[in-house]
Write a protein that holds these residues in place. Structure first.
Motif, mmCIF file in Angstrom:
data_model
loop_
_atom_site.group_PDB
_atom_site.id
_atom_site.type_symbol
_atom_site.label_atom_id
_atom_site.label_comp_id
_atom_site.label_asym_id
_atom_site.label_seq_id
_atom_site.Cartn_x
_atom_site.Cartn_y
_atom_site.Cartn_z
ATOM 1 N N ASP A 122 1.779 7.639 -13.436
ATOM 2 C CA ASP A 122 3.136 6.963 -13.375
ATOM 3 C C ASP A 122 4.829 7.107 -14.033
ATOM 4 O O ASP A 122 5.634 7.827 -13.836
ATOM 5 C CB ASP A 122 3.386 5.571 -12.744
ATOM 6 N N GLU A 166 1.710 3.890 4.703
ATOM 7 C CA GLU A 166 2.757 4.308 4.145
ATOM 8 C C GLU A 166 3.450 3.224 3.047
ATOM 9 O O GLU A 166 4.103 3.535 2.191
ATOM 10 C CB GLU A 166 3.351 4.200 5.049
ATOM 11 N N THR A 214 2.221 -0.074 0.562
ATOM 12 C CA THR A 214 1.493 -0.398 -0.405
ATOM 13 C C THR A 214 2.483 -1.436 -0.828
ATOM 14 O O THR A 214 2.553 -0.990 -2.578
ATOM 15 C CB THR A 214 0.192 0.678 -1.176
ATOM 16 N N SER A 234 1.637 1.669 -7.278
ATOM 17 C CA SER A 234 2.116 2.674 -6.709
ATOM 18 C C SER A 234 1.784 3.559 -6.224
ATOM 19 O O SER A 234 -0.183 3.117 -5.429
ATOM 20 C CB SER A 234 2.101 3.170 -8.071
ATOM 21 N N ARG A 235 1.867 4.965 -5.396
ATOM 22 C CA ARG A 235 0.947 5.981 -4.421
ATOM 23 C C ARG A 235 0.089 5.945 -5.529
ATOM 24 O O ARG A 235 -1.660 6.542 -4.425
ATOM 25 C CB ARG A 235 1.770 7.132 -4.124
ATOM 26 N N ALA A 291 -3.156 3.598 -4.736
ATOM 27 C CA ALA A 291 -3.490 3.700 -4.142
ATOM 28 C C ALA A 291 -4.505 4.515 -3.823
ATOM 29 O O ALA A 291 -5.965 4.367 -3.078
ATOM 30 C CB ALA A 291 -2.481 3.566 -2.576
ATOM 31 N N LEU A 346 3.490 14.583 -4.908
ATOM 32 C CA LEU A 346 2.206 13.130 -4.740
ATOM 33 C C LEU A 346 3.063 12.658 -3.001
ATOM 34 O O LEU A 346 4.122 13.016 -3.174
ATOM 35 C CB LEU A 346 2.887 12.090 -5.873
ATOM 36 N N GLU A 362 4.099 10.684 0.093
ATOM 37 C CA GLU A 362 4.973 9.726 0.166
ATOM 38 C C GLU A 362 4.834 9.025 0.774
ATOM 39 O O GLU A 362 4.661 7.203 1.369
ATOM 40 C CB GLU A 362 6.755 10.146 0.313
ATOM 41 N N ALA A 395 -2.456 14.356 3.565
ATOM 42 C CA ALA A 395 -0.920 13.983 4.561
ATOM 43 C C ALA A 395 -0.942 14.427 5.216
ATOM 44 O O ALA A 395 -0.308 15.531 5.122
ATOM 45 C CB ALA A 395 0.470 13.649 3.000
#
Length: 182
Positions: free
Chosen positions: A23, A106, A108, A112-113, A116, A145, A147, A168
């Motif tokens: 991140d 979508e 959390t 952060s993505r 997850a 990344l 979204e 995705a």
């Protein structure tokens, strides 16, 4: 180029959390970074620097590649001294597993993505391949990344490593890799 960074331990960990590093670099490189490849070589309890040249005789903690180039993550002498809360079980409860796939919604909130993706694949591995060892994140490759909602599907073993494909919008967005820590 050399950029010193300061991190905290997360939760009960006594090492730099990979998602913190991901991140942080993503903030520097920009949310629109593409062709991302983050590979870890070792754990560290030290603060780190980002550099575009690896100092002679040093093994990096990690390496980051993207469309803009390469960064090495190098440990400094200064230890990580502070801790911040991290509630991975709460994140894991936001995800659900069906067979060899973990579904990431979508949103959390509070996570952060990449958190997850990592927590999801770790949980999937723990449920599908129980072991006395600890699963550890070692690498992620992403076109960019994701979204929105995504899936991480356990796809194969590669020697001592395990691959998950990140999907995705029904398309392959990247891969995540874990190993086992004794």
């Amino acid at each position: 180029m050399k950029l010193d960074r300061t991190f905290r331990f997360r939760g009960r960990r006594d090492y730099l959390h990979s998602a913190s590093l991901f991140d942080d670099i993503l903030k520097i490189r920009g949310a629109d970074a593409t062709h991302i490849d983050l590979k870890f070589h070792q754990r560290t309890a030290q603060q780190v620097s980002y550099t575009d040249r690896l100092p002679a005789g040093r093994e990096p903690v990690a390496e980051w590649w993207d469309a803009r180039g390469k960064l090495y993550v190098v440990a400094r002498e200064e230890p990580i001294a502070d801790t911040e809360p991290y509630d991975e079980p709460t994140l894991a409860r936001m995800l659900w597993i069906d067979g060899k796939t973990v579904f990431v919604p979508e949103a959390t909130p509070g996570f952060s993505r990449i958190e997850a993706i990592i927590a999801g694949f770790k949980r999937l591995m723990q449920e599908t391949r129980p072991t006395d060892k600890q699963y550890v994140f070692v690498r992620v490759r992403l076109e960019r990344l994701p979204e929105g909602a995504m899936q991480v599907r356990y796809t194969r073993d590669i020697g001592d490593f395990f691959q998950g494909d990140i999907l995705a919008d029904g398309r392959l967005a990247g891969q995540v890799f874990f190993g086992e820590w004794a």
